[in-house]
Structure formats: structure tokens, C-alpha cells
Motif scaffolding. Sequence first.
Motif, PDB file in Angstrom:
ATOM      1  N   LEU A   1       0.824  -1.205   0.000  1.00 13.14           N
ATOM      2  CA  LEU A   1       0.000   0.000   0.000  1.00 13.14           C
ATOM      3  C   LEU A   1       0.862   1.260   0.000  1.00 13.14           C
ATOM      4  CD1 LEU A   1      -2.755   1.393   0.202  1.00 13.14           C
ATOM      5  CD2 LEU A   1      -2.625   1.107   2.684  1.00 13.14           C
ATOM      6  N   GLU A   2       1.899   1.286   0.831  1.00 12.64           N
ATOM      7  CA  GLU A   2       2.766   2.460   0.906  1.00 12.64           C
ATOM      8  C   GLU A   2       3.496   2.705  -0.414  1.00 12.64           C
ATOM      9  OE1 GLU A   2       5.247   1.651   4.254  1.00 12.64           O
ATOM     10  OE2 GLU A   2       3.811   2.485   5.722  1.00 12.64           O
ATOM     11  N   THR A   3       3.953   1.629  -1.042  1.00 11.49           N
ATOM     12  CA  THR A   3       4.677   1.771  -2.314  1.00 11.49           C
ATOM     13  C   THR A   3       3.763   2.329  -3.403  1.00 11.49           C
ATOM     14  OG1 THR A   3       6.143  -0.084  -1.771  1.00 11.49           O
ATOM     15  CG2 THR A   3       5.983   0.551  -4.090  1.00 11.49           C
ATOM     16  N   VAL A   4       2.559   1.772  -3.491  1.00 14.23           N
ATOM     17  CA  VAL A   4       1.621   2.232  -4.520  1.00 14.23           C
ATOM     18  C   VAL A   4       1.178   3.670  -4.239  1.00 14.23           C
ATOM     19  CG1 VAL A   4      -0.597   1.813  -5.642  1.00 14.23           C
ATOM     20  CG2 VAL A   4       0.824  -0.121  -4.944  1.00 14.23           C
ATOM     21  N   ALA A   5       0.887   3.970  -2.978  1.00 16.50           N
ATOM     22  CA  ALA A   5       0.426   5.316  -2.622  1.00 16.50           C
ATOM     23  C   ALA A   5       1.489   6.368  -2.942  1.00 16.50           C
ATOM     24  CB  ALA A   5       0.057   5.368  -1.141  1.00 16.50           C
ATOM     25  N   ALA A   6       2.758   6.026  -2.710  1.00 16.13           N
ATOM     26  CA  ALA A   6       3.845   6.969  -3.008  1.00 16.13           C
ATOM     27  C   ALA A   6       3.939   7.226  -4.506  1.00 16.13           C
ATOM     28  CB  ALA A   6       5.166   6.421  -2.473  1.00 16.13           C
ATOM     29  N   ALA A   7       3.814   6.159  -5.303  1.00 18.20           N
ATOM     30  CA  ALA A   7       3.879   6.312  -6.758  1.00 18.20           C
ATOM     31  C   ALA A   7       2.674   7.097  -7.274  1.00 18.20           C
ATOM     32  CB  ALA A   7       3.944   4.941  -7.424  1.00 18.20           C
ATOM     33  N   ALA A   8       1.509   6.839  -6.693  1.00 17.68           N
ATOM     34  CA  ALA A   8       0.302   7.547  -7.114  1.00 17.68           C
ATOM     35  C   ALA A   8       0.391   9.032  -6.765  1.00 17.68           C
ATOM     36  CB  ALA A   8      -0.933   6.914  -6.462  1.00 17.68           C
ATOM     37  N   GLN A   9       0.944   9.328  -5.611  1.00 14.99           N
ATOM     38  CA  GLN A   9       1.039  10.719  -5.160  1.00 14.99           C
ATOM     39  C   GLN A   9       1.899  11.550  -6.132  1.00 14.99           C
ATOM     40  OE1 GLN A   9      -0.775  12.115  -2.722  1.00 14.99           O
ATOM     41  NE2 GLN A   9       0.054  14.026  -3.545  1.00 14.99           N
ATOM     42  N   LYS A  10       2.933  10.945  -6.673  1.00 15.92           N
ATOM     43  CA  LYS A  10       3.773  11.649  -7.653  1.00 15.92           C
ATOM     44  C   LYS A  10       2.953  12.058  -8.865  1.00 15.92           C
ATOM     45  CE  LYS A  10       8.209   9.449  -6.477  1.00 15.92           C
ATOM     46  NZ  LYS A  10       9.317   8.599  -6.989  1.00 15.92           N
ATOM     47  N   LEU A  11       2.078  11.151  -9.314  1.00 17.39           N
ATOM     48  CA  LEU A  11       1.259  11.445 -10.481  1.00 17.39           C
ATOM     49  C   LEU A  11       0.198  12.497 -10.152  1.00 17.39           C
ATOM     50  CD1 LEU A  11       0.723   7.850 -11.916  1.00 17.39           C
ATOM     51  CD2 LEU A  11       2.329   9.595 -12.706  1.00 17.39           C
ATOM     52  N   ILE A  12      -0.371  12.406  -8.959  1.00 14.43           N
ATOM     53  CA  ILE A  12      -1.398  13.355  -8.551  1.00 14.43           C
ATOM     54  C   ILE A  12      -0.803  14.757  -8.430  1.00 14.43           C
ATOM     55  CG2 ILE A  12      -2.898  14.029  -6.631  1.00 14.43           C
ATOM     56  CD1 ILE A  12      -3.277  11.011  -6.082  1.00 14.43           C
TER      57      ILE A  12
END
Length: 306
Positions: A293-304
Motif C-alpha cells: 500500500l505504501e509503495t503504490v500510494a507513493a507512486a500515485a502521489q507523484k502522479l497526482i
Amino acid sequence: MSRVLISIVGPTAIGKTKLAISLAEHYRTVIISADSRQFFKEMSIGTAVPSKKELAATKHHFIQHKSISEPYSVGDFEKEAIQLLDTIFNDREVVVMVGGSGLYVDAVTKGLNEFPGVDPQIREQLNLELQVQGLEQLQKKLQNLDQAYYKTVDLNNPHRLIRALEICIGTGKPYSSFLGKPKKERNFTTLTIGLQAEREKIYDNINRRVDIMMSEGFLEEIRSLIAYKDLNALRTVGYKELFNYLEGNWDLETAIAEMKKNTRRFAKRQLTWFKRNEDTIWLDAKSSSIQKLETVAAAAQKLISE
């Protein structure tokens, strides 16, 4: 507002649903299923439809929303999924999509490839060959005409085989030569997350899942569907093997062994398909739910944030 579609992919029985629900709860969003085997109301156990508890945890779309008797193509799915995403993204930054059907995933994230029109009589002839000579004949024909697509397609899906063959025969070119062209523009950004594990672990998971399916009443589900066994929706791994048992072609032990073997082969083809996407972030399925979850959330936050 940023629009990010988190697409969870990977082979069957690796834990995609669990991660998707975790992400949907984290972002307070919904899940779109891109598993073509889970579209049909009459098919539950054999398609590993999310449990009632999982479905209650967050809203799922495209789960058991069609009947096996209704025609439903990947083009239909693309159109409906894009329309739904446009609506959902009006008030959400993130949507989660999960599924192991590579063509359906690509239809949403990239758009379908454009193919030239071909003589409809070619399809009629191929359907006749399927009825008279069986699926194996179509498999051999595709292997001769398009080795590249033969290695990635679900060889147990007659609809896919016939579609590829009609293009090969009608154009004189391999079906795969029309793939990978520039696709349609999307008004969202896709973050693709792949789950992977050692092959033996994947195979063990598959074997265990089949045993669980049988204990949950998969054979009874098959009995209720045998009258419809020739429909495209039911010409799929798990169902066709048990149909062979009910028709007296195999004993039950053989049918279950074949189901496990064919599901393992299907998982191998899934990985081959998904590994083509160089942008996929691959995670170890063994890592903890929090780590993923932390890995995906970090990657998603960059895109957001972009």
C-alpha cells in the motif's frame, strides 16, 4: 483535478483483489473489474468472484453484470468502462482497476487496436471448422500463421482464436502486426502495479485454489450450466475440464488435474502479456499489505502532484 487510474495486474491467484480493496479503502474510491471471466451472473465459483465480504468492503463495477447468453465484447467493455470512469473522476482523483484479462486491461488504459475489415465468410468458415474439427485445429492454424500472437493468446478461448485467424487470413498479415500501434488518448493517467512471485509459489496457489473451488461446490455450478456449455463465456479454463467429466470423457481426478495444469498455463500467458508493459511497477506478492500500500500510494502521489 488530477485523474489517476491504478491498474492492478498479475497472474491468477496472486492476491490482486486483496490489494485492490486495500487501495480502494485508502482512497475512498471504487473498483472496476477487468476480469472477463467475472462478468457473468451464472459463473461464480469457477471465476473466483470476490466474496460477499470483499464486495461489501467497497463498490465493485463489472462484476456479474451480464448473463452468459448476452453477447459482450471487449469493445463493449471499453466503451462502458470509459464512460463510467468519466463519471467517477468527476469527484474522485483515484480509481482502482483490477483484473487478469490483459486485453481488457489494455482496452481501458490504451484503447483497442484498429483492424481492417475482412470478408465475414472467413469467420463463418472458421466457426464451422471449430464445430467440426475442434479447438485444436484452430490452435494449430494460428501457430502456423502468427507465432508471436500464439505465444500470448488464451489458446482455450475460441473467440480470440477466430478473431486473430480471420485477420490473418483476410489480410495475409499476422494479427500481431496490427498490435502495438498508437492508441487513443485518455483523460487520465494510468499507474500499473504488477504482483509477481516465484513460479512454484504461483503454481501452489493455483493448485490450492482449485481444491478450494471444488470443496465450495464448483461441480454443482458446472452441472447447472452444462446445457450452455457451447456458449463462448463457458469455453474457459475450469469449466471445459469439468464438462468433459460430466460427459464421461474423463474421470473426476483427471478433470481436476487438467484444470490445474491449464490454469497454470493460463497464468504463464498472463505474465507474458503483462511483462510487455515496461512502465509496470512490479511488487513481490509476499511483501506485507502495508508495504504494498505504501509503495503504490507513493507512486500515485507523484502522479497526482504533477
